[in-house]
Design a protein around this motif. Sequence first.
Motif, PDB file in Angstrom:
ATOM      1  N   GLU A 194       0.939  -1.273  -0.036  1.00 39.93           N
ATOM      2  CA  GLU A 194      -0.016  -0.088  -0.009  1.00 39.93           C
ATOM      3  C   GLU A 194       0.893   1.147  -0.035  1.00 39.93           C
ATOM      4  O   GLU A 194       1.875   1.216   0.593  1.00 39.93           O
ATOM      5  CB  GLU A 194      -0.855  -0.246   1.030  1.00 39.93           C
ATOM      6  CG  GLU A 194      -1.824  -1.201   1.184  1.00 39.93           C
ATOM      7  CD  GLU A 194      -1.436  -2.208   2.280  1.00 39.93           C
ATOM      8  OE1 GLU A 194      -2.166  -2.975   2.656  1.00 39.93           O
ATOM      9  OE2 GLU A 194      -0.100  -2.220   2.260  1.00 39.93           O
ATOM     10  N   CYS A 205      -2.588   0.155  -4.002  1.00 36.52           N
ATOM     11  CA  CYS A 205      -2.219  -1.171  -3.364  1.00 36.52           C
ATOM     12  C   CYS A 205      -1.829  -1.897  -4.578  1.00 36.52           C
ATOM     13  O   CYS A 205      -2.368  -2.485  -5.353  1.00 36.52           O
ATOM     14  CB  CYS A 205      -3.268  -1.923  -3.060  1.00 36.52           C
ATOM     15  SG  CYS A 205      -3.006  -3.822  -2.352  1.00 36.52           S
ATOM     16  N   TRP A 250     -10.579  -3.092   0.842  1.00 34.30           N
ATOM     17  CA  TRP A 250      -9.719  -2.314   1.460  1.00 34.30           C
ATOM     18  C   TRP A 250     -10.366  -2.312   2.888  1.00 34.30           C
ATOM     19  O   TRP A 250     -11.640  -2.426   3.008  1.00 34.30           O
ATOM     20  CB  TRP A 250      -9.795  -0.761   1.127  1.00 34.30           C
ATOM     21  CG  TRP A 250      -8.767  -0.619  -0.123  1.00 34.30           C
ATOM     22  CD1 TRP A 250      -9.416  -0.361  -1.401  1.00 34.30           C
ATOM     23  CD2 TRP A 250      -7.710  -0.043  -0.287  1.00 34.30           C
ATOM     24  NE1 TRP A 250      -8.145  -0.252  -2.138  1.00 34.30           N
ATOM     25  CE2 TRP A 250      -6.963   0.093  -1.355  1.00 34.30           C
ATOM     26  CE3 TRP A 250      -6.665   0.037   0.968  1.00 34.30           C
ATOM     27  CZ2 TRP A 250      -5.864   0.376  -1.820  1.00 34.30           C
ATOM     28  CZ3 TRP A 250      -5.519   0.476   0.867  1.00 34.30           C
ATOM     29  CH2 TRP A 250      -4.926   0.507  -0.592  1.00 34.30           C
ATOM     30  N   CYS A 310      -4.948  -3.215   2.181  1.00 32.99           N
ATOM     31  CA  CYS A 310      -5.744  -3.929   1.235  1.00 32.99           C
ATOM     32  C   CYS A 310      -5.457  -5.573   1.352  1.00 32.99           C
ATOM     33  O   CYS A 310      -4.516  -5.889   2.058  1.00 32.99           O
ATOM     34  CB  CYS A 310      -5.073  -3.725  -0.234  1.00 32.99           C
ATOM     35  SG  CYS A 310      -3.416  -4.036  -0.681  1.00 32.99           S
ATOM     36  N   GLY A 358      -1.689  -6.285   2.976  1.00 33.74           N
ATOM     37  CA  GLY A 358      -0.400  -5.742   2.889  1.00 33.74           C
ATOM     38  C   GLY A 358       0.194  -4.971   4.359  1.00 33.74           C
ATOM     39  O   GLY A 358      -0.330  -5.276   5.432  1.00 33.74           O
TER      40      GLY A 358
END
Length: 119
Positions: free
Chosen positions: A5, A21, A35, A95, A110
Amino acid sequence: VQLVESGGGLVQPGGSLRLSCAASGFTFSRYGMNWYRQVPGKERELVAGITNTGGSTNYSDSVKGRFTISRDNPKNTVYLRMNNLKPEDTAVYYCRVRMWTLGIVVDYWGQGTQVTVSA
Protein backbone atom coordinates in the motif's frame (compact mmCIF):
# COMPACT_ATOMS: atom_id res chain seq x y z
CA VAL A 1 1.73 -13.02 -2.75
CA GLN A 2 2.73 -9.47 -2.00
CA LEU A 3 0.56 -6.40 -1.44
CA VAL A 4 2.14 -2.97 -0.99
CA GLU A 5 0.00 0.00 0.00
CA SER A 6 0.98 3.62 -0.54
CA GLY A 7 -0.55 7.08 -0.66
CA GLY A 8 -1.39 7.66 2.97
CA GLY A 9 -0.53 10.83 4.85
CA LEU A 10 -1.80 13.79 6.81
CA VAL A 11 -4.77 15.68 5.36
CA GLN A 12 -7.14 18.31 6.66
CA PRO A 13 -10.85 17.57 7.16
CA GLY A 14 -12.65 17.85 3.85
CA GLY A 15 -9.52 16.91 1.93
CA SER A 16 -8.82 14.00 -0.37
CA LEU A 17 -6.31 11.19 -0.75
CA ARG A 18 -5.86 8.31 -3.15
CA LEU A 19 -4.44 5.09 -1.80
CA SER A 20 -2.82 2.49 -4.02
CA CYS A 21 -2.18 -1.20 -3.47
CA ALA A 22 0.30 -2.83 -5.82
CA ALA A 23 -0.12 -6.59 -6.05
CA SER A 24 2.32 -9.27 -7.18
CA GLY A 25 2.83 -12.99 -6.96
CA PHE A 26 -0.61 -14.02 -8.17
CA THR A 27 -2.95 -13.54 -11.11
CA PHE A 28 -4.46 -10.26 -10.01
CA SER A 29 -7.31 -10.23 -12.51
CA ARG A 30 -8.80 -13.41 -11.04
CA TYR A 31 -9.44 -12.06 -7.55
CA GLY A 32 -11.67 -9.58 -5.85
CA MET A 33 -9.90 -7.08 -3.63
CA ASN A 34 -10.81 -5.29 -0.44
CA TRP A 35 -9.72 -2.27 1.55
CA TYR A 36 -9.89 -2.41 5.34
CA ARG A 37 -8.93 0.03 8.04
CA GLN A 38 -7.99 -0.26 11.67
CA VAL A 39 -7.54 2.07 14.61
CA PRO A 40 -5.70 1.04 17.77
CA GLY A 41 -7.87 -0.98 20.12
CA LYS A 42 -10.53 -1.74 17.52
CA GLU A 43 -11.14 -4.56 15.08
CA ARG A 44 -10.19 -4.19 11.46
CA GLU A 45 -13.15 -2.74 9.56
CA LEU A 46 -14.12 -3.53 5.97
CA VAL A 47 -14.23 -0.30 3.98
CA ALA A 48 -14.76 -1.31 0.35
CA GLY A 49 -14.60 -4.23 -2.05
CA ILE A 50 -14.37 -4.76 -5.78
CA THR A 51 -14.85 -7.83 -7.93
CA ASN A 52 -12.08 -9.22 -10.11
CA THR A 53 -13.33 -7.42 -13.22
CA GLY A 54 -14.21 -4.22 -11.42
CA GLY A 55 -17.82 -4.64 -12.45
CA SER A 56 -19.20 -4.54 -8.94
CA THR A 57 -18.22 -2.63 -5.82
CA ASN A 58 -19.48 -2.35 -2.29
CA TYR A 59 -18.86 0.05 0.59
CA SER A 60 -19.42 0.34 4.28
CA ASP A 61 -22.14 2.78 5.25
CA SER A 62 -19.57 5.04 6.91
CA VAL A 63 -17.77 5.77 3.63
CA LYS A 64 -20.50 5.35 1.01
CA GLY A 65 -20.70 8.40 -1.23
CA ARG A 66 -17.23 9.63 -0.20
CA PHE A 67 -14.87 6.77 -1.11
CA THR A 68 -14.44 5.04 -4.46
CA ILE A 69 -12.65 1.76 -5.02
CA SER A 70 -11.29 0.96 -8.46
CA ARG A 71 -8.70 -1.27 -10.07
CA ASP A 72 -6.36 -1.40 -13.02
CA ASN A 73 -5.80 -5.03 -13.89
CA PRO A 74 -2.96 -4.48 -16.39
CA LYS A 75 -1.13 -2.57 -13.64
CA ASN A 76 -2.01 -5.10 -10.91
CA THR A 77 -3.18 -2.24 -8.71
CA VAL A 78 -6.27 -1.44 -6.69
CA TYR A 79 -7.07 2.09 -5.58
CA LEU A 80 -9.13 3.81 -2.94
CA ARG A 81 -10.09 7.39 -3.67
CA MET A 82 -11.15 9.13 -0.48
CA ASN A 83 -12.97 12.44 -0.64
CA ASN A 84 -14.43 14.70 2.03
CA LEU A 85 -12.27 13.05 4.66
CA LYS A 86 -13.31 13.25 8.29
CA PRO A 87 -11.28 12.90 11.49
CA GLU A 88 -13.01 9.56 12.10
CA ASP A 89 -11.43 8.24 8.88
CA THR A 90 -8.06 8.34 10.64
CA ALA A 91 -6.71 4.78 10.61
CA VAL A 92 -4.19 2.44 9.07
CA TYR A 93 -5.56 1.29 5.73
CA TYR A 94 -4.86 -2.20 4.39
CA CYS A 95 -5.64 -4.02 1.20
CA ARG A 96 -6.52 -7.69 1.27
CA VAL A 97 -6.93 -10.56 -1.14
CA ARG A 98 -8.69 -13.77 -0.13
CA MET A 99 -7.76 -17.05 -1.78
CA TRP A 100 -9.03 -20.58 -1.51
CA THR A 101 -6.43 -23.32 -1.73
CA LEU A 102 -7.55 -26.95 -1.36
CA GLY A 103 -10.65 -25.74 0.44
CA ILE A 104 -8.70 -23.59 2.88
CA VAL A 105 -9.26 -19.84 3.00
CA VAL A 106 -6.11 -17.74 3.18
CA ASP A 107 -6.12 -13.96 3.54
CA TYR A 108 -3.13 -11.94 2.41
CA TRP A 109 -2.58 -8.43 3.70
CA GLY A 110 -0.31 -5.55 2.91
CA GLN A 111 1.70 -3.71 5.54
CA GLY A 112 -0.77 -0.84 5.68
CA THR A 113 -0.58 2.90 5.10
CA GLN A 114 -1.43 5.50 7.73
CA VAL A 115 -4.12 8.06 7.01
CA THR A 116 -4.47 10.92 9.49
CA VAL A 117 -7.24 13.49 9.12
CA SER A 118 -6.61 16.47 11.32
CA ALA A 119 -6.67 20.23 11.24
